[in-house]
Design an enzyme around this catalytic site. Structure first.
Site, PDB file in Angstrom:
ATOM      1  CB  CYS A   1      32.080  37.210  43.900  1.00  0.00           C
ATOM      2  SG  CYS A   1      33.815  37.339  43.690  1.00  0.00           S
TER       3      CYS A   1
ATOM      4  CG  HIS B   1      30.381  41.961  43.411  1.00  0.00           C
ATOM      5  ND1 HIS B   1      30.425  41.782  44.779  1.00  0.00           N
ATOM      6  CD2 HIS B   1      31.169  40.858  42.482  1.00  0.00           C
ATOM      7  CE1 HIS B   1      31.554  41.010  44.714  1.00  0.00           C
ATOM      8  NE2 HIS B   1      32.020  40.289  43.842  1.00  0.00           N
TER       9      HIS B   1
ATOM     10  CD  GLU C   1      26.779  42.258  45.857  1.00  0.00           C
ATOM     11  OE1 GLU C   1      26.417  41.093  44.845  1.00  0.00           O
ATOM     12  OE2 GLU C   1      27.812  42.377  45.793  1.00  0.00           O
TER      13      GLU C   1
HETATM   14  N1  GLN Z   1      38.800  36.925  44.758  1.00  0.00           N
HETATM   15  C1  GLN Z   1      37.865  36.385  46.102  1.00  0.00           C
HETATM   16  C2  GLN Z   1      38.304  34.855  46.440  1.00  0.00           C
HETATM   17  O1  GLN Z   1      38.779  34.738  45.566  1.00  0.00           O
HETATM   18  C3  GLN Z   1      36.566  36.830  45.342  1.00  0.00           C
HETATM   19  C4  GLN Z   1      36.487  38.121  44.485  1.00  0.00           C
HETATM   20  C5  GLN Z   1      35.271  38.527  45.475  1.00  0.00           C
HETATM   21  O2  GLN Z   1      34.272  38.252  45.883  1.00  0.00           O
HETATM   22  N2  GLN Z   1      34.960  39.710  45.005  1.00  0.00           N
HETATM   23  O3  GLN Z   1      37.664  34.381  47.548  1.00  0.00           O
END
Ligand code: GLN
Length: 201
Positions: free
Chosen positions: A88, A179, A181
């Protein structure tokens, strides 16, 4: 018969960047997948590890923290040489190009990533889909996820959501927009631990 363990049975030492986000869940998942885990918060701590996870969180917050003590450069050097898995926000940090809005990154992964690309109403979702991993459908938890809108020729796509890559690999670099995890399935972490083991040999 020799009692010396083969290299594939050696426990790799994998760190989780513990600045922000759900690093404890990643550490637990890595232990389940057979790694020794440590948390890193300083650039000098990168010296003793075989691989690294950059977790989810807020990529702009990571960047603010990494701007100190030459951490961003140290991290870039590390990722060029050693297995790294970004999830992410971690995937956003690895990407060559970031959009919505454009921002600085480690620029080591040949991919273009659009932040917060799924809009407000559907910004979080739990999906199940077949992937390139053996063992049936994989649960994928998306939280304000980015979208990988472009990948280079060296990038292998391991899973898709709505036709866009959500799990990709470029050599020793692995990235997911979800995610892993937060699910009990450990296949993605096992894949990364295997990459780290292979790189040690
Ligand atoms: N929206 C976050 C970003 O732009 C990422 C979201 C996440 O890591 N769950 O950095």
């Amino acid at each position: 018969m020799s009692t010396t363990p083969t290299k594939t049975t050696v426990t790799p030492r994998i760190a989780v960047l513990a600045i922000q986000g759900d690093y404890d869940a990643h550490a637990a998942a890595l232990r389940d997948a057979g790694a020794e885990t440590v948390l890193v918060r300083k650039p000098e701590e990168l010296a003793t590890i075989d691989g690294l996870i950059i977790p989810g969180g807020e990529s702009t917050t990571f960047l603010k923290f990494l701007a100190r003590d030459g951490f961003l450069n140290a991290l870039q050097d590390f990722v060029r040489q050693k297995p790294t898995f970004g999830t992410c926000a971690g995937c956003i940090l690895l990407a060559k190009e970031v959009r919505n809005p454009p921002q600085e990154s480690l620029a080591v992964l040949d991919a273009t990533v659009e932040r917060n690309a799924y809009g407000r109403q559907i910004d979080s979702a739990i999906l199940e889909a077949e992937t390139g991993l053996a063992g049936g459908p994989l649960e994928m938890v998306f939280i304000r996820a980015p979208r990988i809108v472009k990948t280079g020729p060296a990038v292998e796509v391991l899973a898709l959501r709505d036709g866009f890559p959500v799990l990709i690999r470029q050599g020793h670099i692995l990235a997911a927009t979800f995610h892993p995890e937060l699910s009990s399935d450990r296949r993605v972490h096992r894949l990364f631990v295997d990459l780290v083991r292979a790189a040690r040999q």
